[in-house]
Scaffold this motif. Structure first.
Motif, short mmCIF file in Angstrom:
data_model
loop_
_atom_site.label_atom_id
_atom_site.label_comp_id
_atom_site.label_asym_id
_atom_site.label_seq_id
_atom_site.Cartn_x
_atom_site.Cartn_y
_atom_site.Cartn_z
N ASN A 139 0.82 -1.22 0.00
CA ASN A 139 0.00 0.00 0.00
C ASN A 139 0.85 1.27 0.00
OD1 ASN A 139 -2.17 -1.72 0.03
ND2 ASN A 139 -2.82 -1.25 2.09
N PHE A 168 -2.93 -15.13 3.86
CA PHE A 168 -3.40 -13.85 3.31
C PHE A 168 -4.01 -14.08 1.93
CE2 PHE A 168 0.13 -12.62 6.15
CZ PHE A 168 -0.59 -11.84 7.04
N GLN A 196 -6.43 -11.30 0.61
CA GLN A 196 -6.99 -10.02 0.17
C GLN A 196 -5.88 -9.08 -0.30
OE1 GLN A 196 -10.33 -9.44 0.12
NE2 GLN A 196 -10.64 -11.53 0.83
N SER A 222 -6.00 -5.25 1.41
CA SER A 222 -7.15 -4.70 2.11
C SER A 222 -6.69 -4.08 3.42
CB SER A 222 -8.18 -5.79 2.38
OG SER A 222 -7.69 -6.70 3.36
N THR A 223 -7.45 -3.16 3.92
CA THR A 223 -7.12 -2.49 5.18
C THR A 223 -6.97 -3.51 6.31
OG1 THR A 223 -8.35 -0.57 4.43
CG2 THR A 223 -7.84 -0.66 6.77
N ASP A 224 -7.81 -4.54 6.28
CA ASP A 224 -7.78 -5.56 7.33
C ASP A 224 -6.49 -6.37 7.35
OD1 ASP A 224 -10.35 -4.78 7.98
OD2 ASP A 224 -11.30 -6.43 6.91
N GLU A 225 -5.89 -6.57 6.18
CA GLU A 225 -4.71 -7.44 6.09
C GLU A 225 -3.39 -6.68 5.89
OE1 GLU A 225 -5.37 -10.50 3.18
OE2 GLU A 225 -6.43 -11.71 4.66
N GLU A 284 -1.49 -4.52 7.55
CA GLU A 284 -0.47 -4.53 8.61
C GLU A 284 0.14 -5.92 8.78
OE1 GLU A 284 0.15 -3.44 13.33
OE2 GLU A 284 -1.71 -2.88 12.35
#
Length: 85
Positions: free
Chosen positions: A22, A50, A52, A67-70, A72
């Protein structure tokens, strides 16, 4: 010995790519031999669970959009991956 006839087209012994998640720089992935492949990064992430994310090569930058969820978790896993290889 210096090769004065070298036209600069010789391949380097190792290919190196900068990994980004990102837009954030994570580290360098070095392909050290013929069996190494940049797709190993995607395989590693999938083996870690993982799903997404999308990856794209632009020059020597390997960009992973997650994705924002994955994001980090992917960043943390890749940081360990590039620093232990």
């Amino acid at each position: 010995m210096i090769d004065f006839f070298d036209n600069g087209d010789a391949k380097l012994y190792e290919d190196r790519y900068q990994l980004y998640v990102n837009g954030d720089y994570i580290g360098d992935k070095t392909l050290k031999n013929m069996s190494d492949n940049l797709s190993d990064v995607d395989s590693f992430l999938k083996n870690k669970g993982f799903r997404q994310f999308k990856s794209q090569l632009e020059g020597d930058h390997y960009n992973i959009e997650a994705s924002t969820d994955e994001a980090e978790g992917i960043s943390d896993a890749l940081f360990v991956y590039v620093n232990n290889r």
